[in-house]
Design a protein around this motif. Structure first.
Motif, PDB file in Angstrom:
ATOM      1  N   GLU A  56       0.828  -1.199   0.000  1.00  0.00           N
ATOM      2  CA  GLU A  56       0.000   0.000   0.000  1.00  0.00           C
ATOM      3  C   GLU A  56       0.870   1.260   0.000  1.00  0.00           C
ATOM      4  O   GLU A  56       0.580   2.220  -0.717  1.00  0.00           O
ATOM      5  CB  GLU A  56      -0.941   0.012   1.199  1.00  0.00           C
ATOM      6  CG  GLU A  56      -1.908   1.174   1.163  1.00  0.00           C
ATOM      7  CD  GLU A  56      -2.943   1.128   2.264  1.00  0.00           C
ATOM      8  OE1 GLU A  56      -3.663   2.127   2.422  1.00  0.00           O
ATOM      9  OE2 GLU A  56      -3.050   0.098   2.971  1.00  0.00           O
ATOM     10  N   TYR A  59       2.254   1.807  -3.430  1.00  0.00           N
ATOM     11  CA  TYR A  59       1.239   2.393  -4.312  1.00  0.00           C
ATOM     12  C   TYR A  59       1.102   3.892  -4.033  1.00  0.00           C
ATOM     13  O   TYR A  59       1.085   4.712  -4.966  1.00  0.00           O
ATOM     14  CB  TYR A  59      -0.100   1.690  -4.122  1.00  0.00           C
ATOM     15  CG  TYR A  59      -1.257   2.427  -4.745  1.00  0.00           C
ATOM     16  CD1 TYR A  59      -1.367   2.563  -6.125  1.00  0.00           C
ATOM     17  CD2 TYR A  59      -2.235   3.009  -3.947  1.00  0.00           C
ATOM     18  CE1 TYR A  59      -2.419   3.257  -6.693  1.00  0.00           C
ATOM     19  CE2 TYR A  59      -3.291   3.700  -4.501  1.00  0.00           C
ATOM     20  CZ  TYR A  59      -3.379   3.824  -5.882  1.00  0.00           C
ATOM     21  OH  TYR A  59      -4.421   4.518  -6.445  1.00  0.00           O
ATOM     22  N   GLU A  66      -2.003   1.451  -9.887  1.00  0.00           N
ATOM     23  CA  GLU A  66      -3.194   1.017  -9.154  1.00  0.00           C
ATOM     24  C   GLU A  66      -3.549  -0.419  -9.505  1.00  0.00           C
ATOM     25  O   GLU A  66      -3.919  -1.211  -8.631  1.00  0.00           O
ATOM     26  CB  GLU A  66      -4.375   1.946  -9.452  1.00  0.00           C
ATOM     27  CG  GLU A  66      -5.600   1.601  -8.636  1.00  0.00           C
ATOM     28  CD  GLU A  66      -6.741   2.596  -8.828  1.00  0.00           C
ATOM     29  OE1 GLU A  66      -7.783   2.378  -8.189  1.00  0.00           O
ATOM     30  OE2 GLU A  66      -6.586   3.557  -9.586  1.00  0.00           O
ATOM     31  N   GLN A  67      -3.414  -0.763 -10.767  1.00  0.00           N
ATOM     32  CA  GLN A  67      -3.740  -2.119 -11.208  1.00  0.00           C
ATOM     33  C   GLN A  67      -2.810  -3.146 -10.537  1.00  0.00           C
ATOM     34  O   GLN A  67      -3.274  -4.179 -10.048  1.00  0.00           O
ATOM     35  CB  GLN A  67      -3.628  -2.213 -12.727  1.00  0.00           C
ATOM     36  CG  GLN A  67      -4.011  -3.559 -13.295  1.00  0.00           C
ATOM     37  CD  GLN A  67      -3.891  -3.582 -14.811  1.00  0.00           C
ATOM     38  OE1 GLN A  67      -3.422  -2.629 -15.419  1.00  0.00           O
ATOM     39  NE2 GLN A  67      -4.323  -4.677 -15.408  1.00  0.00           N
ATOM     40  N   TRP A  69      -1.084  -2.722  -7.750  1.00  0.00           N
ATOM     41  CA  TRP A  69      -1.349  -2.703  -6.323  1.00  0.00           C
ATOM     42  C   TRP A  69      -2.571  -3.551  -5.984  1.00  0.00           C
ATOM     43  O   TRP A  69      -2.545  -4.353  -5.053  1.00  0.00           O
ATOM     44  CB  TRP A  69      -1.540  -1.264  -5.841  1.00  0.00           C
ATOM     45  CG  TRP A  69      -2.126  -1.182  -4.467  1.00  0.00           C
ATOM     46  CD1 TRP A  69      -1.573  -1.627  -3.312  1.00  0.00           C
ATOM     47  CD2 TRP A  69      -3.402  -0.644  -4.113  1.00  0.00           C
ATOM     48  NE1 TRP A  69      -2.414  -1.384  -2.254  1.00  0.00           N
ATOM     49  CE2 TRP A  69      -3.551  -0.783  -2.720  1.00  0.00           C
ATOM     50  CE3 TRP A  69      -4.420  -0.041  -4.839  1.00  0.00           C
ATOM     51  CZ2 TRP A  69      -4.672  -0.356  -2.038  1.00  0.00           C
ATOM     52  CZ3 TRP A  69      -5.538   0.382  -4.157  1.00  0.00           C
ATOM     53  CH2 TRP A  69      -5.655   0.230  -2.777  1.00  0.00           C
ATOM     54  N   LYS A  70      -3.644  -3.382  -6.751  1.00  0.00           N
ATOM     55  CA  LYS A  70      -4.862  -4.142  -6.474  1.00  0.00           C
ATOM     56  C   LYS A  70      -4.635  -5.640  -6.629  1.00  0.00           C
ATOM     57  O   LYS A  70      -5.125  -6.439  -5.820  1.00  0.00           O
ATOM     58  CB  LYS A  70      -6.000  -3.679  -7.383  1.00  0.00           C
ATOM     59  CG  LYS A  70      -6.579  -2.352  -6.963  1.00  0.00           C
ATOM     60  CD  LYS A  70      -7.740  -1.958  -7.865  1.00  0.00           C
ATOM     61  CE  LYS A  70      -8.347  -0.633  -7.405  1.00  0.00           C
ATOM     62  NZ  LYS A  70      -9.485  -0.244  -8.238  1.00  0.00           N
ATOM     63  N   ALA A  71      -3.879  -6.038  -7.650  1.00  0.00           N
ATOM     64  CA  ALA A  71      -3.627  -7.465  -7.871  1.00  0.00           C
ATOM     65  C   ALA A  71      -2.793  -8.054  -6.731  1.00  0.00           C
ATOM     66  O   ALA A  71      -3.112  -9.125  -6.194  1.00  0.00           O
ATOM     67  CB  ALA A  71      -2.921  -7.671  -9.212  1.00  0.00           C
ATOM     68  N   ASP A  73      -2.358  -6.768  -3.696  1.00  0.00           N
ATOM     69  CA  ASP A  73      -3.120  -6.652  -2.452  1.00  0.00           C
ATOM     70  C   ASP A  73      -4.142  -7.769  -2.334  1.00  0.00           C
ATOM     71  O   ASP A  73      -4.285  -8.382  -1.270  1.00  0.00           O
ATOM     72  CB  ASP A  73      -3.807  -5.281  -2.400  1.00  0.00           C
ATOM     73  CG  ASP A  73      -4.508  -5.044  -1.079  1.00  0.00           C
ATOM     74  OD1 ASP A  73      -3.799  -4.888  -0.062  1.00  0.00           O
ATOM     75  OD2 ASP A  73      -5.756  -5.021  -1.071  1.00  0.00           O
ATOM     76  N   ARG A  74      -4.827  -8.063  -3.421  1.00  0.00           N
ATOM     77  CA  ARG A  74      -5.841  -9.129  -3.417  1.00  0.00           C
ATOM     78  C   ARG A  74      -5.190 -10.476  -3.086  1.00  0.00           C
ATOM     79  O   ARG A  74      -5.715 -11.248  -2.284  1.00  0.00           O
ATOM     80  CB  ARG A  74      -6.535  -9.170  -4.780  1.00  0.00           C
ATOM     81  CG  ARG A  74      -7.688 -10.108  -4.878  1.00  0.00           C
ATOM     82  CD  ARG A  74      -8.486 -10.003  -6.186  1.00  0.00           C
ATOM     83  NE  ARG A  74      -7.726  -9.631  -7.357  1.00  0.00           N
ATOM     84  CZ  ARG A  74      -7.772  -8.421  -7.957  1.00  0.00           C
ATOM     85  NH1 ARG A  74      -8.547  -7.473  -7.474  1.00  0.00           N
ATOM     86  NH2 ARG A  74      -7.064  -8.165  -9.032  1.00  0.00           N
ATOM     87  N   ARG A  77      -4.037 -10.512   0.652  1.00  0.00           N
ATOM     88  CA  ARG A  77      -5.189 -10.629   1.562  1.00  0.00           C
ATOM     89  C   ARG A  77      -5.782 -12.041   1.531  1.00  0.00           C
ATOM     90  O   ARG A  77      -6.218 -12.556   2.561  1.00  0.00           O
ATOM     91  CB  ARG A  77      -6.236  -9.581   1.233  1.00  0.00           C
ATOM     92  CG  ARG A  77      -5.794  -8.191   1.641  1.00  0.00           C
ATOM     93  CD  ARG A  77      -6.817  -7.127   1.280  1.00  0.00           C
ATOM     94  NE  ARG A  77      -6.291  -5.800   1.520  1.00  0.00           N
ATOM     95  CZ  ARG A  77      -6.367  -5.163   2.689  1.00  0.00           C
ATOM     96  NH1 ARG A  77      -6.960  -5.735   3.714  1.00  0.00           N
ATOM     97  NH2 ARG A  77      -5.851  -3.956   2.821  1.00  0.00           N
TER      98      ARG A  77
END
Length: 95
Positions: A56, A59, A66-67, A69-71, A73-74, A77
């Motif tokens: 995070e 990012y 952002e793309q 980071w989201k991948a 991060d997902r 998690r």
């Protein structure tokens, strides 16, 4: 005949007394294995949490899109959730 039964009873009692610490050692081994597994899972969980925070921060500082980071991060998690499930299965937090 009574003497034989008396000797046999003494032998059984002695065997039981000698085997007592051995039976307790088995329980200690299981407790140690459980504790080690619990500590490993807790360490892995904390590592995932730290990685989530680091990603995070990457990012927010512009090191990751952002793309990306989201991948990431997902995925992190999902791994953290799996670790939490394993901890629940071990009964971590049940006191």
């Amino acid at each position: 005949m009574a003497a034989v039964l008396l000797v046999l009873a003494a032998a059984v009692a002695a065997g039981y007394a000698i085997a007592g610490p051995l039976r307790g050692g088995h329980m200690e081994t299981e407790d140690a294995e459980y504790q080690a597994a619990l500590e490993d899972l807790e360490a892995a969980k904390e590592a995932r949490y730290r990685e989530i925070r680091e990603v995070e921060m990457d990012y927010r500082t512009g090191k990751l899109s952002e793309q990306d980071w989201k991948a990431i991060d997902r995925e992190l998690r999902a791994e953290a959730m799996e670790l939490l499930r394993k901890l629940d299965a071990l009964g971590a937090g049940d006191d």
